[in-house]
Design a protein around this motif. Structure first.
Motif, PDB file in Angstrom:
ATOM      1  N   ILE A 193       0.836  -1.201   0.000  1.00 23.86           N
ATOM      2  CA  ILE A 193       0.000   0.000   0.000  1.00 23.86           C
ATOM      3  C   ILE A 193       0.871   1.250   0.000  1.00 23.86           C
ATOM      4  O   ILE A 193       0.592   2.224  -0.708  1.00 23.86           O
ATOM      5  CB  ILE A 193      -0.946  -0.009   1.223  1.00 23.86           C
ATOM      6  CG1 ILE A 193      -1.950  -1.159   1.102  1.00 23.86           C
ATOM      7  CG2 ILE A 193      -1.698   1.319   1.329  1.00 23.86           C
ATOM      8  CD1 ILE A 193      -2.787  -1.363   2.351  1.00 23.86           C
ATOM      9  N   VAL A 194       1.947   1.225   0.796  1.00 23.41           N
ATOM     10  CA  VAL A 194       2.869   2.369   0.822  1.00 23.41           C
ATOM     11  C   VAL A 194       3.480   2.584  -0.560  1.00 23.41           C
ATOM     12  O   VAL A 194       3.564   3.714  -1.056  1.00 23.41           O
ATOM     13  CB  VAL A 194       3.990   2.131   1.868  1.00 23.41           C
ATOM     14  CG1 VAL A 194       5.056   3.219   1.765  1.00 23.41           C
ATOM     15  CG2 VAL A 194       3.416   2.109   3.279  1.00 23.41           C
ATOM     16  N   THR A 200       0.741   8.396   3.399  1.00 23.58           N
ATOM     17  CA  THR A 200      -0.466   8.958   4.009  1.00 23.58           C
ATOM     18  C   THR A 200      -1.651   8.012   3.856  1.00 23.58           C
ATOM     19  O   THR A 200      -2.413   7.788   4.807  1.00 23.58           O
ATOM     20  CB  THR A 200      -0.798  10.317   3.369  1.00 23.58           C
ATOM     21  OG1 THR A 200       0.299  11.218   3.583  1.00 23.58           O
ATOM     22  CG2 THR A 200      -2.050  10.916   3.994  1.00 23.58           C
ATOM     23  N   VAL A 201      -1.816   7.448   2.654  1.00 22.83           N
ATOM     24  CA  VAL A 201      -2.902   6.493   2.437  1.00 22.83           C
ATOM     25  C   VAL A 201      -2.696   5.266   3.318  1.00 22.83           C
ATOM     26  O   VAL A 201      -3.645   4.759   3.939  1.00 22.83           O
ATOM     27  CB  VAL A 201      -2.982   6.082   0.947  1.00 22.83           C
ATOM     28  CG1 VAL A 201      -3.978   4.936   0.755  1.00 22.83           C
ATOM     29  CG2 VAL A 201      -3.369   7.277   0.092  1.00 22.83           C
ATOM     30  N   THR A 257     -14.600  -1.850   2.082  1.00 19.18           N
ATOM     31  CA  THR A 257     -14.248  -1.305   0.773  1.00 19.18           C
ATOM     32  C   THR A 257     -13.536   0.018   1.001  1.00 19.18           C
ATOM     33  O   THR A 257     -14.169   1.019   1.352  1.00 19.18           O
ATOM     34  CB  THR A 257     -15.497  -1.087  -0.096  1.00 19.18           C
ATOM     35  OG1 THR A 257     -16.190  -2.337  -0.256  1.00 19.18           O
ATOM     36  CG2 THR A 257     -15.112  -0.539  -1.460  1.00 19.18           C
ATOM     37  N   LEU A 258     -12.239   0.019   0.845  1.00 16.57           N
ATOM     38  CA  LEU A 258     -11.432   1.210   1.102  1.00 16.57           C
ATOM     39  C   LEU A 258     -11.132   1.903  -0.222  1.00 16.57           C
ATOM     40  O   LEU A 258     -10.722   1.269  -1.194  1.00 16.57           O
ATOM     41  CB  LEU A 258     -10.136   0.820   1.800  1.00 16.57           C
ATOM     42  CG  LEU A 258     -10.311   0.055   3.127  1.00 16.57           C
ATOM     43  CD1 LEU A 258      -8.958  -0.323   3.703  1.00 16.57           C
ATOM     44  CD2 LEU A 258     -11.092   0.883   4.128  1.00 16.57           C
ATOM     45  N   PRO A 266     -10.966   2.376  -5.687  1.00 21.06           N
ATOM     46  CA  PRO A 266     -10.809   1.345  -4.647  1.00 21.06           C
ATOM     47  C   PRO A 266      -9.347   0.977  -4.452  1.00 21.06           C
ATOM     48  O   PRO A 266      -8.587   0.866  -5.418  1.00 21.06           O
ATOM     49  CB  PRO A 266     -11.610   0.159  -5.201  1.00 21.06           C
ATOM     50  CG  PRO A 266     -12.519   0.751  -6.233  1.00 21.06           C
ATOM     51  CD  PRO A 266     -11.789   1.911  -6.823  1.00 21.06           C
ATOM     52  N   ILE A 267      -8.967   0.785  -3.226  1.00 18.29           N
ATOM     53  CA  ILE A 267      -7.604   0.353  -2.917  1.00 18.29           C
ATOM     54  C   ILE A 267      -7.460  -1.139  -3.163  1.00 18.29           C
ATOM     55  O   ILE A 267      -6.383  -1.636  -3.491  1.00 18.29           O
ATOM     56  CB  ILE A 267      -7.255   0.693  -1.444  1.00 18.29           C
ATOM     57  CG1 ILE A 267      -7.216   2.209  -1.264  1.00 18.29           C
ATOM     58  CG2 ILE A 267      -5.934   0.072  -1.020  1.00 18.29           C
ATOM     59  CD1 ILE A 267      -6.995   2.641   0.168  1.00 18.29           C
ATOM     60  N   GLY A 268      -8.551  -1.855  -3.021  1.00 18.67           N
ATOM     61  CA  GLY A 268      -8.513  -3.305  -3.140  1.00 18.67           C
ATOM     62  C   GLY A 268      -8.627  -3.952  -1.776  1.00 18.67           C
ATOM     63  O   GLY A 268      -8.651  -3.265  -0.746  1.00 18.67           O
TER      64      GLY A 268
END
Length: 310
Positions: A193-194, A200-201, A257-258, A266-268
């Motif tokens: 994710i980073v 920040t996300v 659901t992010l 969507p981030i997944g």
């Protein structure tokens, strides 16, 4: 300046202050967070500087507060010494004046004694009033210091206990006659994710993860042990109960659901894995080691598992 140049950051007041405090106070919450974000040679970005502003403000306020406490303590120590000296002088003066009256010709006059007592009462009243004021100032200062100490007990990003805040809790664990259960857990794809969306996300996702833990593990203590390592501690309950809690957290996290705030993209799927171990009459370090061994099994492959037995 070298720090800013190495990270290719614009020389703004905020970036300059961030570099200054992080380099001068590496052990502070700000210094540790900067070290974490730059681990492995990663450069800070302008977004990092912005997201670190709350920690920067907290560090500046703490430094100012520390100086104020030192000055206040010095002033109050001087006042206390002065009042103590006044009290001793009152005693000496009373002894001296009474001796003078007793040694004088004839019997001491009632008017003289009354005047002496009136002066003494006035001086004692003034000293008591000043002592009461000083006592109130000391109490207020102690509350400020206690409040600052409590701030270090909480992880600033997620709001759960920090290792510092959990020290007394951890120290008591070997003495618990009914034992305890410990889960170690973290996000399976935090690093991904980073890399894809930025720090920040990833931090926002971590806050969501902690909120999920809070909902599923009510009655348990949650500690942010390291960056992506959280401990969930349940005292006096069976392993099965914490296992059910962690399974509930895993299911709830998978169902979320992010999305990115700006685009709504969507981030997944974001998953967690956990390892759980029990302890009775042993230090937490021993149980933590076993729980981490189980978590290593849980994270193998795609993760998204809770393991409490090999």
């Amino acid at each position: 300046m070298l720090f800013l140049a190495a990270h290719r950051l614009e020389r703004t007041p905020h970036s300059h202050a961030l570099a200054l405090y992080a380099l001068r106070h590496p052990g502070s919450a700000l210094g540790q967070e900067v070290a974490r974000r730059t681990d492995g040679g990663v450069r800070l970005t302008a977004m990092d500087v912005e997201s670190l502003r709350p920690l920067l403000r907290a560090h500046e306020e703490a430094r100012r507060g520390h100086g104020e406490w030192q000055r206040d303590l010095g002033v109050q120590a001087e006042r206390l010494e002065s009042l103590t000296s006044d009290a001793r002088q009152i005693t000496r003066d009373l002894t001296s004046d009474m001796a003078a009256l007793s040694d004088g010709p004839g019997t001491a006059d009632t008017t003289d004694i009354a005047g002496l007592l009136a002066q003494l009462t006035t001086r004692i009243t003034r000293t008591e009033r000043e002592l009461a004021t000083l006592s109130g100032s000391i109490v207020a200062l102690r509350e400020r210091i206690d409040a600052a100490s409590r701030e270090q007990d909480v992880d600033p990003l997620t709001g759960v206990m920090s290792p510092t805040g959990a020290r007394s809790l951890i120290a008591e664990l070997p003495d618990l006659g009914h034992g305890y259960v410990l889960a170690t857990c973290g996000l399976d794809d935090r690093d991904d994710i980073v890399e894809r969306h930025g720090r920040t996300v990833a931090d926002n996702v971590l806050r969501t993860f902690v909120a999920t833990l809070r909902e599923a593990c009510q009655g348990a203590d949650i500690i942010r042990w390291q960056d992506n390592l959280f401990l969930v501690l349940l005292r006096g309950r069976p392993l099965s109960q914490l296992t059910l809690m962690m399974e509930a957290a895993r299911t709830a996290m998978l169902a979320r659901t992010l999305r990115l705030r700006g685009t709504g993209e969507p981030i997944g799927a974001v998953t967690l894995s956990a390892g759980i171990a029990t302890g009775q009459g042993v230090p937490m370090a021993e149980v933590l080691e076993r729980a981490e061994a189980f978590r290593a099994i849980a994270t193998a492959g795609q993760g998204n598992r809770v393991v409490s037995r090999a």
